[in-house]
Enzyme design. Structure first.
Site, short mmCIF file in Angstrom:
data_model
loop_
_atom_site.label_atom_id
_atom_site.label_comp_id
_atom_site.label_asym_id
_atom_site.label_seq_id
_atom_site.Cartn_x
_atom_site.Cartn_y
_atom_site.Cartn_z
N GLY A 98 1.18 -0.95 -0.27
CA GLY A 98 -0.18 0.02 0.09
C GLY A 98 0.74 1.01 0.29
O GLY A 98 1.01 1.71 -0.90
N GLU A 112 -4.33 7.45 0.40
CA GLU A 112 -3.34 8.46 -0.61
C GLU A 112 -2.44 8.62 0.57
O GLU A 112 -1.94 10.26 0.17
CB GLU A 112 -4.14 9.76 -1.09
CG GLU A 112 -4.70 9.59 -2.95
CD GLU A 112 -5.40 10.15 -3.41
OE1 GLU A 112 -4.40 11.14 -3.68
OE2 GLU A 112 -6.42 10.36 -4.37
#
Length: 386
Positions: free
Chosen positions: A137, A367
């Site tokens: 991630g 993000e």
């Protein structure tokens, strides 16, 4: 929405006009009611936003239907703030058109840009950005998805997960590494159409603020080399450039959520009668409202400083991280205080602040989680303390 902050010098006339026009349009066309069919809602929102011209700012290139030749960060941020104020899925639908097609805007070939961007702007094609994996991630270097080149094709094998618009997208910008490559080197970006053989949606992921989210599997997925975005091995740089554009806008979405929560709380405090007076008459309520307003203004200044700097051609690694960290963390606190003011009513499913409470939580993770933003800020300070 309160427009007083538009007087700060980060904005130009067209930004102020956008704010009023999109806010007015959103009030008339977007409802924040419970969305029973999330896929259909997002598809409809993309088509509506495209039909009425609001997706033009999500791409670069006037020749492809864009508003500007290069993406204007302030326009993206203002749009997300306004849409988030009105409805979380409206913001999501807008943002993903930009993030999902961002790599094509930034580094795509003329044929890729002409083949995809006009349909992104019109809402005919829904875009998705496929970077994250089950064990990669924040740590992109741990990516395992591979693209093996064979003659005029690349064969993609592996998995992607937490992919927004997964299951409804018409195309995915997929990041995959060359066999035997190490770290962030050897990663390339590919446009993979949703009907490509070997691409499968293996899981639909359900989260507290529902939106289309899925795990993708690539099994001998055959993609023409002409679908590679930019130069081979430059995928990591393309991904980071894309995120640099849209990371600040995540902070703007958080700001929109926080402003809506504050407005709801302020109106409630003024009319809620208790113990012979209004809730707003209590000093403890006034202190909370003061803190909430201060948090909102401080986040707005950081957000639009970063957006303005990027639009001036500056590198904003530190400034974008500061904006995202502050705006998302403070929005969580603002929304929590708003919910507290509503008492039991605030936790009723479907109430505005209850929805905002669920909407905000993911923004502190995706993000770049808050902890990652802290590391980025510290790294930049240590590299260049001035």
């Amino acid at each position: 929405m309160n427009d007083s902050f538009l007087n700060i010098p980060f904005f130009e006339g067209h930004h102020r006009q956008l704010f009023h026009d999109l806010d007015t349009w959103s009030s008339k066309n977007i409802t924040s009611s419970t969305h029973d069919d999330v896929d259909a809602t997002c598809q409809n929102l993309v088509h509506l936003l495209g039909k009425d011209g609001w997706l033009k700012s999500t791409i670069s290139g006037k020749q492809f239907g864009g508003t500007f030749d290069t993406i204007d960060t302030r326009t993206i941020c203002l749009s997300r703030e306004i849409l988030a104020y009105h409805d979380g899925l409206a913001d999501f639908s807008f943002a993903m058109q930009g993030l999902g097609s961002g790599a094509i805007s930034i580094a795509g070939s003329p044929s890729q840009q002409s083949g995809y961007l006009p349909d992104v702007v019109s809402g005919k094609k829904i875009a998705a950005f496929a970077l994250s994996e089950p064990h990669a991630g924040s740590d992109v270097a741990a990516m395992k998805c591979q693209a093996t080149e064979k003659e005029e094709y690349a064969i993609i094998d592996g998995e992607k997960t937490w992919i927004s618009n997964g299951g409804i997208a018409n195309f995915y910008v997929v990041f995959a590494r060359e066999p035997n490559s190490i770290g962030t080197k050897g990663i390339s970006a590919w446009i993979v159409d949703s009907n490509t053989s070997g691409l499968e949606i293996t899981e639909r992921i359900h989260v507290i603020a529902p939106h289309p989210l899925a795990r993708l599997k690539f099994n001998q997925c055959k993609v023409p080399l002409s679908q590679r975005i930019g130069v081979a091995g430059e995928g990591f740089k393309i991904a980071m450039r894309t995120l640099d554009v849209f990371r600040t806008s995540v902070a703007a979405a958080a700001l929109g959520f926080a402003k809506r929560a504050f407005d709801e709380a302020l109106a409630h405090a003024k009319q809620r009668h208790m113990f012979g007076q209004h809730l707003a008459d209590f000093q403890i309520t006034q202190a909370k409202l003061a803190n909430m307003a201060t948090s909102i203004d401080s986040a707005a200044l950081l957000i639009y400083r970063a957006a303005w700097l990027r639009d001036q051609g500056k590198t904003i690694t530190k400034e974008a991280a500061m904006a995202k960290l502050t705006a998302t963390e403070e929005a969580q606190l603002v929304i929590d205080q708003a919910l507290q003011m509503f008492g039991g009513q605030g936790v009723v499913s479907g109430h505005v602040v209850e929805k905002l409470y669920r909407d905000i939580r993911a923004l502190r993770i995706y993000e770049g989680a808050s902890e990652v933003q802290q590391l980025i800020i510290a790294r930049e300070l240590l590299k260049n303390p001035t």
